[in-house]
Structure formats: C-alpha cells, structure tokens
Write an enzyme that holds these catalytic residues in place. Structure first.
Site, mmCIF file in Angstrom:
data_model
loop_
_atom_site.group_PDB
_atom_site.id
_atom_site.type_symbol
_atom_site.label_atom_id
_atom_site.label_comp_id
_atom_site.label_asym_id
_atom_site.label_seq_id
_atom_site.Cartn_x
_atom_site.Cartn_y
_atom_site.Cartn_z
ATOM 1 C CG ASP A 116 -2.047 0.960 1.145
ATOM 2 O OD1 ASP A 116 -2.329 1.463 0.032
ATOM 3 O OD2 ASP A 116 -2.675 1.235 2.183
ATOM 4 C CG ASN A 131 -7.614 -2.470 -5.630
ATOM 5 O OD1 ASN A 131 -6.645 -3.208 -5.465
ATOM 6 N ND2 ASN A 131 -7.910 -1.514 -4.766
HETATM 7 C C1 FPP Z 1 -2.144 0.056 -3.239
HETATM 8 O O1 FPP Z 1 -1.654 1.379 -3.268
HETATM 9 C C2 FPP Z 1 -1.585 -0.683 -4.366
HETATM 10 C C3 FPP Z 1 -2.318 -1.250 -5.340
HETATM 11 C C4 FPP Z 1 -3.784 -1.197 -5.388
HETATM 12 C C5 FPP Z 1 -1.679 -1.925 -6.491
HETATM 13 C C6 FPP Z 1 -0.411 -2.639 -6.196
HETATM 14 C C7 FPP Z 1 0.324 -2.840 -7.465
HETATM 15 C C8 FPP Z 1 1.666 -2.787 -7.599
HETATM 16 C C9 FPP Z 1 2.584 -2.634 -6.477
HETATM 17 C C10 FPP Z 1 2.304 -2.851 -8.942
HETATM 18 C C11 FPP Z 1 2.097 -4.097 -9.712
HETATM 19 C C12 FPP Z 1 2.224 -5.361 -8.941
HETATM 20 C C13 FPP Z 1 2.943 -6.452 -9.335
HETATM 21 C C14 FPP Z 1 2.834 -7.712 -8.575
HETATM 22 C C15 FPP Z 1 3.843 -6.459 -10.502
HETATM 23 P P1 FPP Z 1 -2.675 2.571 -3.409
HETATM 24 O O2 FPP Z 1 -2.840 2.895 -4.840
HETATM 25 O O3 FPP Z 1 -3.964 2.234 -2.699
HETATM 26 O O4 FPP Z 1 -1.932 3.715 -2.640
HETATM 27 P P2 FPP Z 1 -2.573 4.883 -1.781
HETATM 28 O O5 FPP Z 1 -3.298 4.252 -0.624
HETATM 29 O O6 FPP Z 1 -1.406 5.683 -1.355
HETATM 30 O O7 FPP Z 1 -3.494 5.636 -2.703
#
Ligand code: FPP
Length: 250
Positions: free
Chosen positions: A14, A62
């Site tokens: 996250d 998501n």
């Molecule tokens: C949460 O951060 C993250 C995600 C919903 C996506 C995770 C994806 C990756 C790390 C990249 C691709 C993954 C792989 C396995 C290659 P957020 O967007 O909710 O962050 P925030 O809470 O700061 O908005």
C-alpha cells in the site's frame, strides 16, 4: 526449518498513490515504482530462503477505481509477467495466483496462465499474486463449491471440516502466512487472506510500498523473529493442527 523461520510471507503493498502524490506525479507512476519494489522483494525473499511469498496486487474492491487507473494497473501486471518470466525460471520461482481470474482482462488471464504453466513445479520459491482477490469472495466461492458437492452427493454436510473447506480455497497447497506486512501506514487487513490469517503475525510500517527496500524487509523479519507465537495455547509446546502452524509443518 526452525520454529521462527518464515514459511509464508504475505504483503499488502500500500501507499503507491501517496508516494506519487508526494512527488507531484500521477498515481500510475506510483504503481510503476511499485513494480521495482516487487522485483527487489521477490529477489530478497528468494535469497533469504523464504519458500512462499504472496503479494496483494489487486483486490476485488480495486475494480471501483477510475477506469484509467484500473486499465493502467492491468497493463502493468501484464508487462511485469511478460518481462519476468525468464527471470522467474532462472531463479526457479513458481508463479501462482489467487483470486477471481475470470474477472481479469482476457490478455492478462492468458499471460498469467502461461506463466503459471511455464513455472509449474519450480522448487526455489512460490510467488503467489493475489489478483482480483478478496478474502470474502474466496470464502464464498469455496462455500458454493461445498454446497454443490453436497447436492451432487459427493460430500456429506457432517463431513465438512476445516481441511475439506481449505481444499476449496484458491490458496490450497500454500501454508497460512506466518507474517503479513502492510506498508503505507494503514492498520487493517482490507479483505486479504481472511481465512488464512487467523494466526498470522501482523506488521505495519509507515513506509510507502515503492520505498520499501531490503532493509525494511529485514526489519520486519527481525520483528517477526522476536514474536512469541502461541496459537491460543499457553506455551510453544502445545499441539496445534499442522496446517495452522505452518512454521513447523512439512
Ligand atoms: C495500493 O496502493 C496498491 C495497489 C492497489 C496496487 C499494487 C500494485 C503494484 C505494487 C504494482 C504491480 C504489482 C505487481 C505484482 C507487478 P494505493 O494505490 O492504494 O496507494 P494509496 O493508498 O497511497 O493511494
């Protein structure tokens, strides 16, 4: 394997969006930086001999994000799998997924299936990607299978126990997580591995996922090694179903 070794590490990645916002960048840039952190975490776990790593890459919730972000994330996952296949094979890493793959775009689902097939049986480590994954969704799908099997006369309701239920979970064959790390400062599970995390140790860090490096991973593991896991018993000698206590099973 010692009592304190991690057999299964699971990570809620996250903070990509906030990482990007702090740098006046687009959210997708945060996810892109997150891919580099994924590579380094996989390599470090492989080096440390952690047999199972699960990464929460995309949740059932998501899908409600703006279409542009969802589309970009799907493309990022697809290009990660395409770029990583050789490296996974070289490092003898088996790739698996948990989640509702039917909901994924056809191109990504096809790529995933190809990488799963080409890495099947590799014995260096198992990397599981949670994609379109929700703990409640997984439990519901397993429950529906149980109901169907009972209706078909393949199973009696009285026979249903934890082992029989677990066989219907996407994660079947992977031990429950010993340690769950969540980056980005929030302190909740957000529908991640709800059944499997019954006795997992939970570690929360303020570090945003793109900044989470090998030292941060080592810190989390050192914290885990200092925990006293009792699984509801009074000391470490109590007898617990092996599936619950993954560090000592198998
Ligand atoms: C949460 O951060 C993250 C995600 C919903 C996506 C995770 C994806 C990756 C790390 C990249 C691709 C993954 C792989 C396995 C290659 P957020 O967007 O909710 O962050 P925030 O809470 O700061 O908005």
């Amino acid at each position: 394997m010692s009592e304190r070794s991690i057999r299964h590490l699971a990570i809620i990645m996250d903070g990509n969006g906030r990482w990007a916002r702090e740098r006046r960048m687009l959210r997708i840039e945060g996810h892109r930086a997150g891919v580099s952190a994924v590579r380094s975490a996989v390599e470090h776990c492989r080096r440390r001999g952690i047999p199972h790593l699960t990464l929460f890459a995309f949740s059932t919730e998501n899908w409600t994000r703006p279409a542009l972000e969802v589309g970009s994330l799907m493309a990022l996952l697809d290009s990660y799998l395409e770029a990583e296949l050789d490296q996974l094979v070289r490092q003898r890493i088996e790739l698996r997924s948990v989640g509702n793959v039917d909901a994924l775009p056809a191109t990504l689902a096809k790529r995933l299936s190809r990488v799963e097939n080409e890495t099947r049986g590799l014995d260096g480590m198992r990397l599981t990607l949670a994609l379109s994954y929700g703990g409640r969704d997984e439990i519901l799908r397993a429950t529906k299978q149980i109901v169907r099997d009972i209706r078909l006369g393949l199973l009696s309701a009285e026979a249903v126990d934890e082992e029989i239920f677990e066989r219907r979970l996407d994660s079947y064959g992977t031990p429950p997580p010993d340690l769950v790390i969540r980056t980005g400062g929030e302190q909740r599970l957000s529908n991640f591995l709800l059944w499997q995390c019954a006795y997992s140790e939970l570690y929360f860090t303020l570090v945003h996922w793109p900044d989470f490096d090998e030292q941060d991973l080592d810190l989390a593991i050192a914290w885990y090694e200092g925990r006293n896991r009792r699984f509801g018993c009074v000391d470490s000698t109590c007898r617990v179903r092996p599936a619950m206590r993954s560090a000592t099973s198998g």
